[in-house]
Design an enzyme around this catalytic site. Structure first.
Site, PDB file in Angstrom:
ATOM      1  N   CYS A   3       0.856  -1.192   0.000  1.00  0.00           N
ATOM      2  CA  CYS A   3       0.000   0.000   0.000  1.00  0.00           C
ATOM      3  C   CYS A   3       0.888   1.237   0.000  1.00  0.00           C
ATOM      4  CB  CYS A   3      -0.897  -0.009   1.227  1.00  0.00           C
ATOM      5  SG  CYS A   3      -1.775   1.542   1.486  1.00  0.00           S
ATOM      6  N   HIS A  97      -8.326   8.337   2.782  1.00  0.00           N
ATOM      7  CA  HIS A  97      -7.712   9.659   2.879  1.00  0.00           C
ATOM      8  C   HIS A  97      -8.776  10.711   2.584  1.00  0.00           C
ATOM      9  CE1 HIS A  97      -7.237   7.965  -1.147  1.00  0.00           C
ATOM     10  NE2 HIS A  97      -7.410   9.179  -1.619  1.00  0.00           N
ATOM     11  N   HIS A  99      -9.336  14.337   1.062  1.00  0.00           N
ATOM     12  CA  HIS A  99      -8.733  15.413   0.257  1.00  0.00           C
ATOM     13  C   HIS A  99      -9.184  16.763   0.805  1.00  0.00           C
ATOM     14  CE1 HIS A  99      -7.637  13.067  -3.509  1.00  0.00           C
ATOM     15  NE2 HIS A  99      -8.497  12.216  -2.977  1.00  0.00           N
TER      16      HIS A  99
HETATM   17  P1  AMP Z   1      -8.125   8.795  -4.803  1.00  0.00           P
HETATM   18  O1  AMP Z   1      -7.732   7.469  -4.170  1.00  0.00           O
HETATM   19  O2  AMP Z   1      -8.892   8.580  -6.074  1.00  0.00           O
HETATM   20  O3  AMP Z   1      -8.817   9.684  -3.833  1.00  0.00           O
HETATM   21  O4  AMP Z   1      -6.815   9.534  -5.256  1.00  0.00           O
HETATM   22  C1  AMP Z   1      -5.559   9.263  -4.717  1.00  0.00           C
HETATM   23  C2  AMP Z   1      -4.780  10.542  -4.652  1.00  0.00           C
HETATM   24  O5  AMP Z   1      -3.511  10.229  -4.115  1.00  0.00           O
HETATM   25  C3  AMP Z   1      -4.558  11.218  -6.010  1.00  0.00           C
HETATM   26  O6  AMP Z   1      -4.964  12.577  -5.931  1.00  0.00           O
HETATM   27  C4  AMP Z   1      -3.048  11.085  -6.223  1.00  0.00           C
HETATM   28  O7  AMP Z   1      -2.486  12.196  -6.894  1.00  0.00           O
HETATM   29  C5  AMP Z   1      -2.545  10.971  -4.792  1.00  0.00           C
HETATM   30  N1  AMP Z   1      -1.271  10.253  -4.665  1.00  0.00           N
HETATM   31  C6  AMP Z   1      -0.931   9.080  -5.228  1.00  0.00           C
HETATM   32  N2  AMP Z   1       0.321   8.733  -4.896  1.00  0.00           N
HETATM   33  C7  AMP Z   1       0.794   9.717  -4.103  1.00  0.00           C
HETATM   34  C8  AMP Z   1       2.032   9.960  -3.444  1.00  0.00           C
HETATM   35  N3  AMP Z   1       3.054   9.101  -3.546  1.00  0.00           N
HETATM   36  N4  AMP Z   1       2.155  11.091  -2.722  1.00  0.00           N
HETATM   37  C9  AMP Z   1       1.152  11.981  -2.627  1.00  0.00           C
HETATM   38  N5  AMP Z   1      -0.053  11.794  -3.209  1.00  0.00           N
HETATM   39  C10 AMP Z   1      -0.227  10.693  -3.941  1.00  0.00           C
HETATM   40 ZN    ZN Z   2      -2.300   1.396   3.673  1.00  0.00          ZN
END
Ligand code: AMP
Ligand code: ZN
Length: 121
Positions: A3, A97, A99
């Protein structure tokens, strides 16, 4: 578990960390949709919002409020925030998470390093 957010929590992958305590880590989104686009991530692996326990949810809301103050104090011309959860096929990373999008969608004007420096200054 493979993950990406657990790896970020464990510092196996670098991140631009804005805030951290024993329950959550707050990082800048790597592909921001707004200046200061950040993610509040619980340190425990929780798949999605349906699995969130009450204590963690309460704490996330408290930290969102704290991040609201930070955003309004440190960034210019903030008119409002969008707080967002994706779920199911819309959720790319299956570790919960929240946003936070300062000034809403499609409002990115600056590079992530510049915003990071403003937020942590
Ligand atoms: P979601 O799961 O659709 O809410 O989106 C996942 C979010 O995580 C997206 O906005 C990605 O740009 C962000 N994301 C993915 N990998 C990373 C990372 N390594 N560091 C920071 N943000 C990330
Ligand atoms: Zn996790």
């Amino acid at each position: 578990m493979d993950c990406i957010f657990c790896k970020i929590i464990n510092n196996e992958i670098p991140s631009k960390t804005i805030y951290e305590d024993e329950i959550v880590k707050v990082i800048l989104d790597i592909n921001p949709n707004a200046d200061g686009h950040m993610l509040i991530i619980p340190k425990n692996h929780i798949d999605d919002f349906t699995k969130l326990d009450d204590n963690t949810l309460l704490h996330i809301n408290k930290i969102a409020n704290k991040m609201k103050d930070l955003i309004y104090n440190k960034l210019d011309n903030i008119k409002g925030l969008v707080l967002l959860n994706n779920y199911g096929e819309f959720q790319e990373v299956k570790h919960y998470h929240l946003h936070i999008l300062p000034n809403g969608f499609n409002t990115k004007t600056k590079e992530i390093d510049e915003i990071y420096n403003e937020l942590i200054s």
